[in-house]
Design a protein around this motif. Structure first.
Motif, PDB file in Angstrom:
ATOM      1  N   SER A  31       0.852  -1.192   0.000  1.00  0.00           N
ATOM      2  CA  SER A  31       0.000   0.000   0.000  1.00  0.00           C
ATOM      3  C   SER A  31       0.886   1.240   0.000  1.00  0.00           C
ATOM      4  O   SER A  31       2.105   1.165   0.176  1.00  0.00           O
ATOM      5  CB  SER A  31      -0.958  -0.010   1.193  1.00  0.00           C
ATOM      6  OG  SER A  31      -0.247  -0.048   2.400  1.00  0.00           O
ATOM      7  N   SER A  33       1.119   5.368   1.348  1.00  0.00           N
ATOM      8  CA  SER A  33       0.609   6.389   2.255  1.00  0.00           C
ATOM      9  C   SER A  33       1.160   7.739   1.817  1.00  0.00           C
ATOM     10  O   SER A  33       2.380   7.901   1.687  1.00  0.00           O
ATOM     11  CB  SER A  33       1.057   6.076   3.684  1.00  0.00           C
ATOM     12  OG  SER A  33       0.650   7.095   4.565  1.00  0.00           O
ATOM     13  N   GLN A  35       2.519  11.184   2.197  1.00  0.00           N
ATOM     14  CA  GLN A  35       3.281  11.818   3.272  1.00  0.00           C
ATOM     15  C   GLN A  35       3.900  13.123   2.765  1.00  0.00           C
ATOM     16  O   GLN A  35       5.102  13.325   2.828  1.00  0.00           O
ATOM     17  CB  GLN A  35       4.394  10.875   3.753  1.00  0.00           C
ATOM     18  CG  GLN A  35       3.930   9.549   4.267  1.00  0.00           C
ATOM     19  CD  GLN A  35       3.343   9.632   5.653  1.00  0.00           C
ATOM     20  OE1 GLN A  35       3.597  10.554   6.409  1.00  0.00           O
ATOM     21  NE2 GLN A  35       2.528   8.652   5.998  1.00  0.00           N
ATOM     22  N   TYR A  44      10.645   9.523   2.075  1.00  0.00           N
ATOM     23  CA  TYR A  44       9.382  10.161   1.702  1.00  0.00           C
ATOM     24  C   TYR A  44       9.594  11.215   0.614  1.00  0.00           C
ATOM     25  O   TYR A  44       8.740  12.037   0.373  1.00  0.00           O
ATOM     26  CB  TYR A  44       8.757  10.848   2.922  1.00  0.00           C
ATOM     27  CG  TYR A  44       8.554   9.938   4.094  1.00  0.00           C
ATOM     28  CD1 TYR A  44       7.369   9.240   4.241  1.00  0.00           C
ATOM     29  CD2 TYR A  44       9.540   9.775   5.054  1.00  0.00           C
ATOM     30  CE1 TYR A  44       7.163   8.406   5.320  1.00  0.00           C
ATOM     31  CE2 TYR A  44       9.347   8.942   6.138  1.00  0.00           C
ATOM     32  CZ  TYR A  44       8.159   8.260   6.263  1.00  0.00           C
ATOM     33  OH  TYR A  44       7.971   7.442   7.332  1.00  0.00           O
ATOM     34  N   TYR A  48       5.303   9.922  -0.917  1.00  0.00           N
ATOM     35  CA  TYR A  48       4.597   8.664  -0.670  1.00  0.00           C
ATOM     36  C   TYR A  48       5.507   7.693   0.054  1.00  0.00           C
ATOM     37  O   TYR A  48       6.691   7.590  -0.248  1.00  0.00           O
ATOM     38  CB  TYR A  48       4.143   8.000  -1.979  1.00  0.00           C
ATOM     39  CG  TYR A  48       3.029   8.748  -2.642  1.00  0.00           C
ATOM     40  CD1 TYR A  48       1.703   8.479  -2.336  1.00  0.00           C
ATOM     41  CD2 TYR A  48       3.300   9.752  -3.571  1.00  0.00           C
ATOM     42  CE1 TYR A  48       0.674   9.177  -2.939  1.00  0.00           C
ATOM     43  CE2 TYR A  48       2.277  10.463  -4.169  1.00  0.00           C
ATOM     44  CZ  TYR A  48       0.968  10.172  -3.855  1.00  0.00           C
ATOM     45  OH  TYR A  48      -0.040  10.867  -4.436  1.00  0.00           O
ATOM     46  N   GLN A  49       4.932   6.977   0.990  1.00  0.00           N
ATOM     47  CA  GLN A  49       5.626   5.908   1.685  1.00  0.00           C
ATOM     48  C   GLN A  49       5.077   4.590   1.153  1.00  0.00           C
ATOM     49  O   GLN A  49       3.864   4.429   1.009  1.00  0.00           O
ATOM     50  CB  GLN A  49       5.376   6.013   3.186  1.00  0.00           C
ATOM     51  CG  GLN A  49       6.070   4.953   3.998  1.00  0.00           C
ATOM     52  CD  GLN A  49       5.759   5.076   5.488  1.00  0.00           C
ATOM     53  OE1 GLN A  49       4.801   5.719   5.889  1.00  0.00           O
ATOM     54  NE2 GLN A  49       6.574   4.432   6.303  1.00  0.00           N
ATOM     55  N   LEU A  51       4.338   0.735   1.771  1.00  0.00           N
ATOM     56  CA  LEU A  51       4.107  -0.068   2.970  1.00  0.00           C
ATOM     57  C   LEU A  51       3.824  -1.526   2.605  1.00  0.00           C
ATOM     58  O   LEU A  51       2.679  -1.907   2.375  1.00  0.00           O
ATOM     59  CB  LEU A  51       2.921   0.515   3.745  1.00  0.00           C
ATOM     60  CG  LEU A  51       3.066   1.982   4.152  1.00  0.00           C
ATOM     61  CD1 LEU A  51       1.724   2.566   4.545  1.00  0.00           C
ATOM     62  CD2 LEU A  51       4.077   2.111   5.269  1.00  0.00           C
ATOM     63  N   ARG A  53       3.152  -5.346   3.528  1.00  0.00           N
ATOM     64  CA  ARG A  53       2.621  -6.014   4.725  1.00  0.00           C
ATOM     65  C   ARG A  53       2.228  -7.441   4.406  1.00  0.00           C
ATOM     66  O   ARG A  53       1.604  -7.707   3.380  1.00  0.00           O
ATOM     67  CB  ARG A  53       1.370  -5.301   5.231  1.00  0.00           C
ATOM     68  CG  ARG A  53       1.592  -3.911   5.738  1.00  0.00           C
ATOM     69  CD  ARG A  53       0.316  -3.272   6.175  1.00  0.00           C
ATOM     70  NE  ARG A  53      -0.087  -3.854   7.443  1.00  0.00           N
ATOM     71  CZ  ARG A  53      -1.269  -3.702   7.995  1.00  0.00           C
ATOM     72  NH1 ARG A  53      -2.198  -2.994   7.413  1.00  0.00           N
ATOM     73  NH2 ARG A  53      -1.555  -4.262   9.134  1.00  0.00           N
ATOM     74  N   ASP A  97       5.313  -6.202   9.066  1.00  0.00           N
ATOM     75  CA  ASP A  97       5.526  -5.097   8.136  1.00  0.00           C
ATOM     76  C   ASP A  97       6.920  -4.477   8.257  1.00  0.00           C
ATOM     77  O   ASP A  97       7.259  -3.560   7.521  1.00  0.00           O
ATOM     78  CB  ASP A  97       4.451  -4.020   8.298  1.00  0.00           C
ATOM     79  CG  ASP A  97       4.312  -3.502   9.711  1.00  0.00           C
ATOM     80  OD1 ASP A  97       5.130  -3.866  10.586  1.00  0.00           O
ATOM     81  OD2 ASP A  97       3.373  -2.723   9.952  1.00  0.00           O
ATOM     82  N   ARG A  98       7.713  -4.995   9.151  1.00  0.00           N
ATOM     83  CA  ARG A  98       9.103  -4.530   9.255  1.00  0.00           C
ATOM     84  C   ARG A  98       9.895  -5.118   8.094  1.00  0.00           C
ATOM     85  O   ARG A  98       9.914  -6.337   7.899  1.00  0.00           O
ATOM     86  CB  ARG A  98       9.690  -5.012  10.592  1.00  0.00           C
ATOM     87  CG  ARG A  98      10.450  -3.950  11.312  1.00  0.00           C
ATOM     88  CD  ARG A  98      10.909  -4.428  12.687  1.00  0.00           C
ATOM     89  NE  ARG A  98      12.347  -4.366  12.674  1.00  0.00           N
ATOM     90  CZ  ARG A  98      13.170  -5.372  12.865  1.00  0.00           C
ATOM     91  NH1 ARG A  98      12.724  -6.571  13.139  1.00  0.00           N
ATOM     92  NH2 ARG A  98      14.462  -5.204  12.810  1.00  0.00           N
ATOM     93  N   ARG A  99      10.536  -4.260   7.307  1.00  0.00           N
ATOM     94  CA  ARG A  99      11.213  -4.731   6.093  1.00  0.00           C
ATOM     95  C   ARG A  99      12.239  -5.822   6.393  1.00  0.00           C
ATOM     96  O   ARG A  99      12.328  -6.812   5.675  1.00  0.00           O
ATOM     97  CB  ARG A  99      11.882  -3.562   5.364  1.00  0.00           C
ATOM     98  CG  ARG A  99      12.342  -3.999   3.988  1.00  0.00           C
ATOM     99  CD  ARG A  99      12.999  -2.927   3.156  1.00  0.00           C
ATOM    100  NE  ARG A  99      12.587  -1.589   3.459  1.00  0.00           N
ATOM    101  CZ  ARG A  99      13.374  -0.532   3.318  1.00  0.00           C
ATOM    102  NH1 ARG A  99      14.603  -0.669   2.883  1.00  0.00           N
ATOM    103  NH2 ARG A  99      12.936   0.675   3.606  1.00  0.00           N
TER     104      ARG A  99
END
Length: 179
Positions: A31, A33, A35, A44, A48-49, A51, A53, A97-99
């Motif tokens: 997704s 986000s 920012q 950023y 956009y970030q 994400l 997951r 969700d931590r890379r």
């Protein structure tokens, strides 16, 4: 059968359960986000970030199986989302969700133990996007567009055309240089 053989057999059985469970209830998603207020921060830069997951969902009555997944993978978290619709129970989720956890634990596990449904295709696209982010491609307009184009073909195929259009309009000269 020795204790070690029995333990190995249980691990193989549990691994099969994990694969089947994720095939039915799991989701690999990418997704975005917005920012815009953080444009000076490295991750950023384009506003956009990204994400990535890995999520497995269950009704709260089965939260214990999500805790088992967390223990199996040794990472992620389990939490409960309150529901305010016509469902009777709240929804629990196991989320990674931590890379670092994705690249060192989740992705290698599913590379070694492929899913059996069409979800394997989503996993492959997910792994590609995580690799692109790990390589810093999300920091360029062309790379962010590439990730968005892959993401829109995953899961329910949610269109990212608005994001792609914004990025193309944002820095068209950057795309011409092949960033």
């Amino acid at each position: 059968m020795t204790g070690a053989e029995n333990q190995q057999e249980r691990l193989i059985e549990f691994t099969g359960w994990v694969i089947g469970f994720v095939d039915g209830e799991g989701c690999f998603s990418i997704s975005f986000s917005r920012q815009t207020d953080r444009a000076k921060r490295r991750g950023y830069r384009l506003g956009y970030q990204v994400l990535p997951r890995f999520v497995v969902s269950q009704g709260v009555g089965s939260v214990h199986v999500l805790e088992e997944l967390k223990g199996f993978f040794g990472c992620g978290r389990v939490f409960v989302n309150g529901r305010y619709d016509n469902h009777r129970e709240n929804m629990a989720q196991f989320v990674v969700d931590r890379r670092e956890d994705l690249t060192e634990t989740v992705i290698p596990f599913f590379r070694q133990n492929p899913l059996r449904t069409a979800k394997q295709g989503d996993f492959e696209k997910f792994a590609t996007c995580v690799k692109l982010v790990s390589n810093g491609r999300h920091l360029t307009p062309a790379g962010l567009i590439e990730i968005a184009e892959i993401a829109q073909t995953m899961n329910r195929r949610k269109s990212r055309q608005e994001l792609i259009r914004i990025l193309r309009d944002y820095t068209p000269e950057t795309l011409d240089r092949g960033s």
